[in-house]
Design an enzyme around this catalytic site. Structure first.
Site, short mmCIF file in Angstrom:
data_model
loop_
_atom_site.label_atom_id
_atom_site.label_comp_id
_atom_site.label_asym_id
_atom_site.label_seq_id
_atom_site.Cartn_x
_atom_site.Cartn_y
_atom_site.Cartn_z
N PRO A 12 -1.95 8.18 -2.99
CG PRO A 12 -3.17 8.24 -1.01
CD PRO A 12 -3.02 8.95 -2.32
CG ASN A 13 -0.87 3.23 0.00
OD1 ASN A 13 0.20 2.98 0.55
ND2 ASN A 13 -1.89 3.75 0.63
NE ARG A 20 -2.59 -0.45 -2.29
CZ ARG A 20 -3.44 0.53 -2.56
NH1 ARG A 20 -3.29 1.27 -3.65
NH2 ARG A 20 -4.43 0.80 -1.74
CE1 TYR A 25 -6.53 -1.18 -5.62
CE2 TYR A 25 -5.21 -2.21 -3.92
CZ TYR A 25 -6.27 -1.41 -4.29
OH TYR A 25 -7.07 -0.86 -3.34
CG ASN A 76 -6.43 5.73 -8.62
OD1 ASN A 76 -7.00 5.94 -7.55
ND2 ASN A 76 -6.15 4.52 -9.07
CB ALA A 79 -7.19 5.81 0.85
CG HIS A 82 -12.64 6.13 -0.21
ND1 HIS A 82 -13.48 5.88 -1.28
CD2 HIS A 82 -11.55 5.32 -0.39
CE1 HIS A 82 -12.92 4.94 -2.05
NE2 HIS A 82 -11.76 4.59 -1.54
CG ASP A 89 -13.21 22.27 -1.13
OD1 ASP A 89 -14.26 21.73 -1.55
OD2 ASP A 89 -13.10 22.74 0.02
CD GLU A 100 -14.07 9.06 -8.46
OE1 GLU A 100 -15.07 9.78 -8.74
OE2 GLU A 100 -14.02 8.33 -7.47
CG HIS A 102 -11.37 4.39 -8.27
ND1 HIS A 102 -10.57 4.89 -7.26
CD2 HIS A 102 -12.41 5.25 -8.40
CE1 HIS A 102 -11.11 5.99 -6.79
NE2 HIS A 102 -12.23 6.25 -7.46
CG LEU A 103 -5.65 0.59 -10.75
CD1 LEU A 103 -4.58 0.60 -9.67
CD2 LEU A 103 -5.08 0.11 -12.06
CB SER A 104 -10.36 -2.18 -7.30
OG SER A 104 -10.50 -1.03 -6.48
NE ARG A 109 -11.30 -3.26 -2.96
CZ ARG A 109 -10.13 -2.61 -2.84
NH1 ARG A 109 -9.83 -1.64 -3.69
NH2 ARG A 109 -9.29 -2.93 -1.89
NE ARG A 113 -11.23 -0.62 -0.25
CZ ARG A 113 -10.00 -0.21 0.09
NH1 ARG A 113 -9.51 0.91 -0.41
NH2 ARG A 113 -9.23 -0.93 0.89
C1 DQA Z 1 -8.22 2.66 -5.67
C2 DQA Z 1 -9.38 2.27 -4.76
C3 DQA Z 1 -9.27 2.96 -3.40
O1 DQA Z 1 -10.34 2.55 -2.57
C4 DQA Z 1 -7.97 2.55 -2.73
O2 DQA Z 1 -7.83 3.22 -1.51
C5 DQA Z 1 -6.79 2.74 -3.61
C6 DQA Z 1 -6.89 2.38 -5.01
C7 DQA Z 1 -8.25 1.90 -7.01
O3 DQA Z 1 -7.55 2.32 -7.93
O4 DQA Z 1 -8.92 0.87 -7.12
O5 DQA Z 1 -5.72 3.13 -3.15
O6 DQA Z 1 -8.31 4.06 -5.95
#
Ligand code: DQA
Length: 146
Positions: A12-13, A20, A25, A76, A79, A82, A89, A100, A102-104, A109, A113
């Site tokens: 998502p997002n 964003r 990001y 990725n 959210a 978390h 599962d 796994e 993550h960009l950040s 943070r 998170r």
């Molecule tokens: C994220 C980090 C997550 O905490 C956040 O909800 C995201 C992006 C990242 O790529 O840094 O949507 O997965």
């Protein structure tokens, strides 16, 4: 020999990359990220397919597909990372390597998170390198013999 297939799944997002919170990001759009992943993949002999959804159910379905086909996954989960035990599962069923990403760096943070409910079921995790996290993840998959 045909290129090894890898699924890059974004939750998502992440379709809103570029607009964003660019200070967190970056300015790269999701389409540019997908192109960069395919380019990194082809250098590594991988055929990379990138997908994005805001839907937990769709992500679960894609993980079932990877589990059944034995396809490695770079995920990725946004959210969902978390709190989604459903995703955790589904991911636990994928026997091929899973990364796994993550960009950040979520550990640097907000405290919500700091928990990843998927970290314990992936092969490994890469965070904090912007879109470079994906290139590193693909390199890790290319180097694995599973
Ligand atoms: C994220 C980090 C997550 O905490 C956040 O909800 C995201 C992006 C990242 O790529 O840094 O949507 O997965």
């Amino acid at each position: 020999m045909s290129a090894r297939r890898v699924l890059v799944l974004n939750g998502p997002n992440l379709g809103r990359l570029g607009v964003r919170e660019p200070e967190i990001y970056g300015h790269t759009t999701h389409q540019e990220l997908a192109e960069a992943c395919r380019a990194s993949g082809s250098e590594l002999g991988l055929e990379v397919e990138v997908r994005q959804t805001d839907s937990e159910a769709e992500l679960v379905g894609w993980l079932h597909e990877a589990a059944d086909a034995g396809t490695p996954v770079v995920l990725n989960a946004g959210a969902f990372t978390h709190y989604s035990y459903a995703l955790r599962d589904a991911l636990a069923q994928v026997a091929a390597p899973t990364v796994e990403v993550h960009l950040s760096n979520p550990a640097a943070r907000e405290s919500f998170r700091h928990t990843s409910v998927i970290a314990s079921v992936v092969t490994g995790s890469i965070s904090g390198f912007g879109i470079g996290s994906y290139a590193l993840a693909l390199r890790a998959i290319a180097g694995s013999d599973a």
